[in-house]
Design a protein around this motif. Structure first.
Motif, PDB file in Angstrom:
ATOM      1  N   GLU A 235     -17.910  65.049 -44.391  1.00 23.74           N
ATOM      2  CA  GLU A 235     -18.582  64.673 -45.644  1.00 23.74           C
ATOM      3  C   GLU A 235     -19.406  63.401 -45.464  1.00 23.74           C
ATOM      4  O   GLU A 235     -20.499  63.275 -46.033  1.00 23.74           O
ATOM      5  CB  GLU A 235     -17.550  64.490 -46.757  1.00 23.74           C
ATOM      6  N   GLU A 236     -18.887  62.481 -44.676  1.00 25.80           N
ATOM      7  CA  GLU A 236     -19.622  61.235 -44.431  1.00 25.80           C
ATOM      8  C   GLU A 236     -20.965  61.533 -43.780  1.00 25.80           C
ATOM      9  O   GLU A 236     -22.007  60.987 -44.175  1.00 25.80           O
ATOM     10  CB  GLU A 236     -18.797  60.313 -43.537  1.00 25.80           C
ATOM     11  N   ASP A 237     -20.959  62.425 -42.803  1.00 31.26           N
ATOM     12  CA  ASP A 237     -22.198  62.791 -42.120  1.00 31.26           C
ATOM     13  C   ASP A 237     -23.146  63.524 -43.062  1.00 31.26           C
ATOM     14  O   ASP A 237     -24.359  63.279 -43.063  1.00 31.26           O
ATOM     15  CB  ASP A 237     -21.876  63.680 -40.919  1.00 31.26           C
ATOM     16  N   LEU A 239     -23.373  63.236 -46.314  1.00 31.29           N
ATOM     17  CA  LEU A 239     -23.948  62.290 -47.267  1.00 31.29           C
ATOM     18  C   LEU A 239     -25.079  61.492 -46.623  1.00 31.29           C
ATOM     19  O   LEU A 239     -26.080  61.187 -47.273  1.00 31.29           O
ATOM     20  CB  LEU A 239     -22.870  61.350 -47.799  1.00 31.29           C
ATOM     21  N   GLN A 240     -24.951  61.193 -45.342  1.00 29.42           N
ATOM     22  CA  GLN A 240     -26.001  60.458 -44.644  1.00 29.42           C
ATOM     23  C   GLN A 240     -27.235  61.330 -44.430  1.00 29.42           C
ATOM     24  O   GLN A 240     -28.372  60.863 -44.546  1.00 29.42           O
ATOM     25  CB  GLN A 240     -25.488  59.967 -43.285  1.00 29.42           C
ATOM     26  N   ARG A 241     -27.008  62.602 -44.164  1.00 24.05           N
ATOM     27  CA  ARG A 241     -28.137  63.512 -43.929  1.00 24.05           C
ATOM     28  C   ARG A 241     -28.880  63.841 -45.218  1.00 24.05           C
ATOM     29  O   ARG A 241     -30.066  64.142 -45.210  1.00 24.05           O
ATOM     30  CB  ARG A 241     -27.649  64.800 -43.264  1.00 24.05           C
ATOM     31  N   ASN A 242     -28.169  63.848 -46.349  1.00 22.81           N
ATOM     32  CA  ASN A 242     -28.759  63.974 -47.682  1.00 22.81           C
ATOM     33  C   ASN A 242     -29.675  65.194 -47.849  1.00 22.81           C
ATOM     34  O   ASN A 242     -30.909  65.081 -47.875  1.00 22.81           O
ATOM     35  CB  ASN A 242     -29.541  62.702 -48.037  1.00 22.81           C
ATOM     36  N   TRP A 265     -20.483  63.155 -54.242  1.00 23.11           N
ATOM     37  CA  TRP A 265     -21.664  63.954 -53.958  1.00 23.11           C
ATOM     38  C   TRP A 265     -22.823  63.687 -54.924  1.00 23.11           C
ATOM     39  O   TRP A 265     -23.924  64.187 -54.732  1.00 23.11           O
ATOM     40  CB  TRP A 265     -21.316  65.446 -53.972  1.00 23.11           C
TER      41      TRP A 265
END
Length: 308
Positions: A235-237, A239-242, A265
């Motif tokens: 999930e962290e990745d 959120l960064q990729r958006n 999210w």
């Protein structure tokens, strides 16, 4: 056939459209003489010889079942899997497999002219059927659109309906070409996250998958094109990729509402713009004759203005 160990196996295995009209199929059945002996090579490299066109068939993969119906020979099916739900007539066929385990005893009792199996099934089950004198034609699970075309042509050759197979492939190609003509004006593709397994253990698809081919053909950029196969998402990745949009094939009570309300999210562009789309898993996950429809579904969801 691969997460959730059992879940991913079922997901991939259930990875297949409707029968053609009877008049066309009757004409197509004359492509191969009924009395002629002929040989077709399956995806193991095994040459399977037929003394006559099969009149009774068992399919152990939903996509192959859909192909058989689209070729106009679905009426020859006497056995299928629990997940063979399309077209409607497929639901009436006797179940001989859950796509992982095959009821070989029942298959042998039914004594079909041919069984369409798959390469990632249990090889010992195939060997048992062949030892009992059952003809088994193995189809490798498609990893590309070209693979699907090849599957259709192979099955059409086995069933003596080569011309119908060519027609089915041409129709799919026409569908995809029509979509690509509409998206040709795009200056920039949207970055899309494709979810195949829901929270808390979310999974997506990367390169080397059938779904990636559909995404690419629809003019969409897969957020995880740099990954391979089916994989667990951080999930962290994510959120960064958006992602700019999200597609989910998860079957739950309200997958869109669930995704829009996931903790954390709300910062995603896709969530803020409510560009979250729930698409039919059977259409997007089965490498069969509905792949043209799958490409169109993705494109019309992500670029609705181009299809008005």
């Amino acid at each position: 056939m691969k997460i959730y160990k059992k879940w991913l196996a079922a997901f991939v295995f259930t990875i297949l459209l409707v029968g053609c009209n009877s008049e066309d199929s009757n004409k197509a059945k004359n492509d191969t003489p009924n009395e002629a002996t002929y040989t077709v090579e399956d995806d193991r490299g095994v040459e399977v010889t037929f003394e006559a066109i099969p009149q009774s068939v068992i399919s152990l993969q939903p996509s192959n079942t859909e192909i058989l119906f689209e070729l106009g020979v679905g009426d020859k099916l006497i056995g299928a899997t629990e997940y063979d739900t399309y077209p409607e007539e497929a639901k009436k066929i006797e179940r001989v497999s859950d796509t992982i385990t095959v009821n070989n005893e029942r298959v042998i009792e039914l004594n079909p002219d041919v069984v369409f199996a798959f390469t990632m099934g249990d090889e010992t089950q195939v060997e048992q059927l062949e030892s009992a004198g059952i003809k088994v034609f193995v189809i490798k699970s498609a990893a590309s659109i070209e693979d699907v075309y090849g599957d259709i042509k192979q099955i059409a050759e086995v069933m003596g309906v080569e011309k119908e197979g060519q027609k089915v492939v041409a129709n799919i190609q026409s569908q995809i070409t029509s979509v690509q003509e509409k998206i040709a004006s795009l200056e920039k593709q949207k970055k899309v996250y494709f979810e195949i397994s829901p929270a808390p253990d979310i999974w997506s698809v990367g390169s080397g998958t059938f779904q990636q081919e559909l995404i690419y053909s629809a003019g969409v950029e897969n957020l995880y094109i740099d990954q391979q196969g089916w994989f667990a998402v951080s999930e962290e990745d994510l959120l960064q990729r958006n992602p700019e949009a999200i597609i989910t094939t998860v079957n739950s009570e309200d997958p869109i509402a669930e995704m829009l309300s996931r903790p954390g999210w709300g910062v995603l562009t896709a969530v803020q713009n409510k560009e979250v789309y729930h698409l039919n898993a059977d259409i997007l996950d089965r490498p069969g004759p509905r792949i043209g429809e799958a490409v169109e579904l993705i494109a019309t969801s992500i670029y609705p203005d181009l299809f008005k």
